[in-house]
Write a protein that holds these residues in place. Structure first.
Motif, short mmCIF file in Angstrom:
data_model
loop_
_atom_site.label_atom_id
_atom_site.label_comp_id
_atom_site.label_asym_id
_atom_site.label_seq_id
_atom_site.Cartn_x
_atom_site.Cartn_y
_atom_site.Cartn_z
N ASP A 1 -13.89 3.30 13.53
CA ASP A 1 -13.14 2.05 13.33
C ASP A 1 -13.52 1.41 12.00
N ALA A 2 -14.84 1.40 11.71
CA ALA A 2 -15.33 0.80 10.46
C ALA A 2 -14.75 1.57 9.28
N LYS A 3 -14.75 2.90 9.41
CA LYS A 3 -14.23 3.73 8.32
C LYS A 3 -12.74 3.43 8.11
N GLU A 4 -12.04 3.35 9.24
CA GLU A 4 -10.60 3.07 9.18
C GLU A 4 -10.34 1.71 8.54
N PHE A 5 -11.20 0.73 8.92
CA PHE A 5 -11.06 -0.62 8.36
C PHE A 5 -11.23 -0.58 6.84
N HIS A 6 -12.28 0.15 6.38
CA HIS A 6 -12.52 0.25 4.93
C HIS A 6 -11.36 0.92 4.21
N GLU A 7 -10.85 1.99 4.84
CA GLU A 7 -9.73 2.71 4.22
C GLU A 7 -8.51 1.79 4.10
N THR A 8 -8.27 1.02 5.17
CA THR A 8 -7.11 0.11 5.17
C THR A 8 -7.28 -0.97 4.09
N THR A 9 -8.49 -1.55 4.02
CA THR A 9 -8.70 -2.61 3.01
C THR A 9 -8.56 -2.04 1.60
N LYS A 10 -9.00 -0.78 1.41
CA LYS A 10 -8.86 -0.16 0.09
C LYS A 10 -7.39 0.05 -0.25
N ARG A 11 -6.64 0.56 0.76
CA ARG A 11 -5.19 0.77 0.53
C ARG A 11 -4.52 -0.55 0.20
N ASP A 12 -4.91 -1.60 0.95
CA ASP A 12 -4.34 -2.93 0.71
C ASP A 12 -4.68 -3.43 -0.69
N ALA A 13 -5.94 -3.25 -1.09
CA ALA A 13 -6.39 -3.72 -2.41
C ALA A 13 -5.59 -3.04 -3.51
N LEU A 14 -5.38 -1.72 -3.36
CA LEU A 14 -4.64 -0.98 -4.38
C LEU A 14 -3.18 -1.43 -4.39
N ARG A 15 -2.61 -1.64 -3.19
CA ARG A 15 -1.21 -2.07 -3.10
C ARG A 15 -1.02 -3.45 -3.74
N HIS A 16 -1.94 -4.37 -3.44
CA HIS A 16 -1.86 -5.72 -4.03
C HIS A 16 -2.00 -5.65 -5.55
N LEU A 17 -2.94 -4.82 -5.99
CA LEU A 17 -3.15 -4.69 -7.44
C LEU A 17 -1.89 -4.16 -8.12
N GLU A 18 -1.31 -3.11 -7.54
CA GLU A 18 -0.10 -2.52 -8.14
C GLU A 18 1.03 -3.53 -8.21
N ARG A 19 1.13 -4.38 -7.17
CA ARG A 19 2.17 -5.42 -7.16
C ARG A 19 1.94 -6.41 -8.31
N GLU A 20 0.67 -6.81 -8.50
CA GLU A 20 0.33 -7.74 -9.58
C GLU A 20 0.58 -7.11 -10.96
N LEU A 21 0.25 -5.82 -11.08
CA LEU A 21 0.47 -5.13 -12.35
C LEU A 21 1.96 -5.06 -12.66
N GLU A 22 2.76 -4.88 -11.62
CA GLU A 22 4.23 -4.83 -11.80
C GLU A 22 4.72 -6.17 -12.36
N ARG A 23 4.18 -7.26 -11.84
CA ARG A 23 4.54 -8.59 -12.36
C ARG A 23 4.12 -8.74 -13.82
N LEU A 24 2.95 -8.20 -14.12
CA LEU A 24 2.41 -8.27 -15.48
C LEU A 24 3.31 -7.49 -16.45
N ILE A 25 3.76 -6.32 -16.01
CA ILE A 25 4.62 -5.47 -16.84
C ILE A 25 5.94 -6.18 -17.15
N GLU A 26 6.42 -6.94 -16.18
CA GLU A 26 7.69 -7.67 -16.38
C GLU A 26 7.60 -8.71 -17.50
N THR A 27 6.37 -9.14 -17.85
CA THR A 27 6.23 -10.15 -18.91
C THR A 27 6.22 -9.53 -20.31
#
Length: 510
Positions: free
Chosen positions: A18-44
């Motif tokens: 469960d702990a491993k799964e939690f870490h994997e999920t948070t990592k996936r989330d962190a990368l997804r959030h970052l990519e979304r922010e980078l997309e906004r940055l690229i638009e500028t």
């Protein structure tokens, strides 16, 4: 009677996964959030810059993704192997060619690269560090151009100079480079990447828009490991390969010992041992002053660079041992151009990530993800180290280094510093100057009427408000300490040999 709740126990047995799964999920989330922010940055970004900027942000997202995946140290300490015989060649075994035609042909296959991304702020200077005067009013850049021009003229060769700038140094360097137009050196430059700093709390970019100048604190150049990809993107790698050039020699612009070495070049292009060495790292003997420097190890049947940041805490003392790890990396690197191209195209360039934690002026805690150019060693075939003399490692990081290179310890010959034959030992003196009064170049220069004679100096420590008159000689071990509120003026013509000079100008034998 004690009741055992089976259901509860079953739940507990799944905790690790469960702990491993939690870490994997948070990592996936962190990368997804970052990519979304980078997309906004690229638009500028402006329309004409958008594609190149997207490519740069994609590289950053890849680096960030790797950072999330890496758990624990990148090196298992018990799997480090002893360096195999021949992994580090001795410099004295190299042959320096004498045939001018042969030398010219080798030089025409070479490209010189200088890492020119740093500012002179740590020494109290504005603008690129490469334009600080270091000897006879000549700057790091002047000396580099002189060295290469001297070889080009002597052998009728055409060695180009390439500067890797950062967004901090690019504009100023471009203006300065114009003054070399009449010189017999073709100078090229390109910019390394500019990556957004990441908030340590949210793991999201601090930068909000494309323009770096509007918020320079939100961006950073990601270390010299970024060289390979940026060099390829600039088009220069392809251009030099098409011109028939085979190797590059890369070093820090502030290492005044990093000159073109015909013996090493001959080993790569002339008298080879029948093996094509795609990567060569110049290393030198470790002293107590270099215990934190990166070293060479054999790991998983490959030669690679081990930096102190990769060492588990309990093994740091072992890493610093001069007996266990005899060499350290000078960051003078020779690499085969077509091999760099191949490794990049295969996608097998893999350098350990250095996590650099910083706190910005307003207290914002950020992370910079960086890589080191020497860490690519393991990606190349038949990589070797060459144990070079200390004279090839002469970095100027502080004013104490500046004191050495400005002194009579060296003379200047065609842009290269040559140690005086009057010096009895090949090692340089150990110099420590107090930060409060000597750390900035302007203040440092104001404390010396001229640089003392240090041919016979072993060790110098200066602390406090101290000035030196003209024609001072320092020999053996000299320690000068002005206590708070006191001032010491060393008189003109003074000869200090094995002396301690304390706050009230008492001179004692050391």
């Amino acid at each position: 009677m004690l009741q055992i709740d089976d259901k509860k126990n079953r739940t507990h047995s799944r905790v690790p996964s469960d702990a491993k799964e939690f870490h994997e999920t948070t990592k996936r989330d962190a990368l997804r959030h970052l990519e979304r922010e980078l997309e906004r940055l690229i638009e500028t970004a402006p329309v004409d810059k958008k594609d190149a900027f997207r490519e740069e942000m994609d590289s950053f997202a890849k680096l960030f993704g790797r950072f999330l995946q890496e758990d624990g140290p990148s090196v298992a300490w018990n799997r480090i192997e002893k360096l195999p015989p021949g992994a580090v060649k001795d410099y004295s075994s190299l042959k320096t060619p004498t045939n001018n035609e042969h030398i010219r042909s080798m030089l025409n296959k070479l490209v010189v690269v200088k890492l020119n991304g740093g500012l002179g702020t740590s020494m109290g200077c504005h603008g690129p560090k490469s334009v600080i005067p270091v000897r006879n009013d000549l700057t790091f850049l002047d000396l580099t151009v002189q060295q290469i021009e001297s070889l080009n003229k002597t052998y009728n060769a055409n060695v180009p100079l390439v500067l890797m700038n950062s967004f901090n140094t690019d504009e100023d360097t471009e203006k300065i480079v114009r003054k070399y137009k009449g010189f017999q050196v073709n100078i090229y430059s390109f910019n390394q990447s500019g990556f957004p700093r990441i908030s340590r709390d949210s793991l999201l970019p601090v930068a909000r828009k494309y323009e770096i100048d509007d918020n320079i604190e939100a961006w950073y150049p990601p270390g010299h490991g970024d060289f390979y990809e940026s060099f390829q993107k600039s088009g220069l790698l392809k251009q030099f390969i098409n011109e028939g050039r085979e190797y590059l020699f890369l070093s820090n612009i502030d290492n005044l010992g990093a000159t073109i070495d015909l013996g090493i070049l001959n080993r790569l292009l002339g008298e080879t041992d029948g093996v094509c060495h795609e990567f060569v790292m110049e290393v030198t003997d470790k002293t107590r002053a270099d215990v934190k420097g990166g070293t060479l190890i054999q790991y998983e049947n490959k030669l690679r660079l081990l930096e102190i940041a990769q060492v588990p805490n309990e093994h740091v003392d072992e890493f610093k041992s001069v007996k266990t790890f005899k060499f350290f990396n000078t960051n003078n690197i020779w690499a085969k151009l077509d091999a760099i191209d191949r490794v990049l195209n295969e996608g097998s360039m893999n350098m350990e990530i250095i996590v650099n934690n910083k706190t910005l002026d307003k207290g914002l805690r950020v992370i910079q993800l960086e890589t080191a150019v020497g860490a690519a060693m393991k990606c190349f075939e038949n990589a070797i180290g060459i144990n070079v003399p200390r004279s090839r490692f002469l970095p100027v990081k502080k004013t104490s280094d500046l004191l050495l290179v400005m002194s009579n310890l060296y003379s200047l010959k065609a842009g290269s510093l040559v140690m005086s034959p009057q010096r009895m030992f090949p090692t340089t003196p150990l110099v420590k100057l107090g930060d409060n009064h000597f750390s900035k170049v302007k203040e440092f220069l104001g404390r010396f009427a001229n640089i003392p004679d240090i041919i016979e100096l072993d060790h110098l420590t200066v602390s406090g408000d101290v000035t030196f008159g003209r024609g001072v000689s320092l020999r053996g071990t000299v320690i000068i300490i002005a206590n708070h509120g006191d001032r010491i003026d060393i008189p003109p013509g003074a000869i200090l040999e094995n002396k301690i000079v304390s706050g009230n100008l008492r001179i004692l034998d050391h």
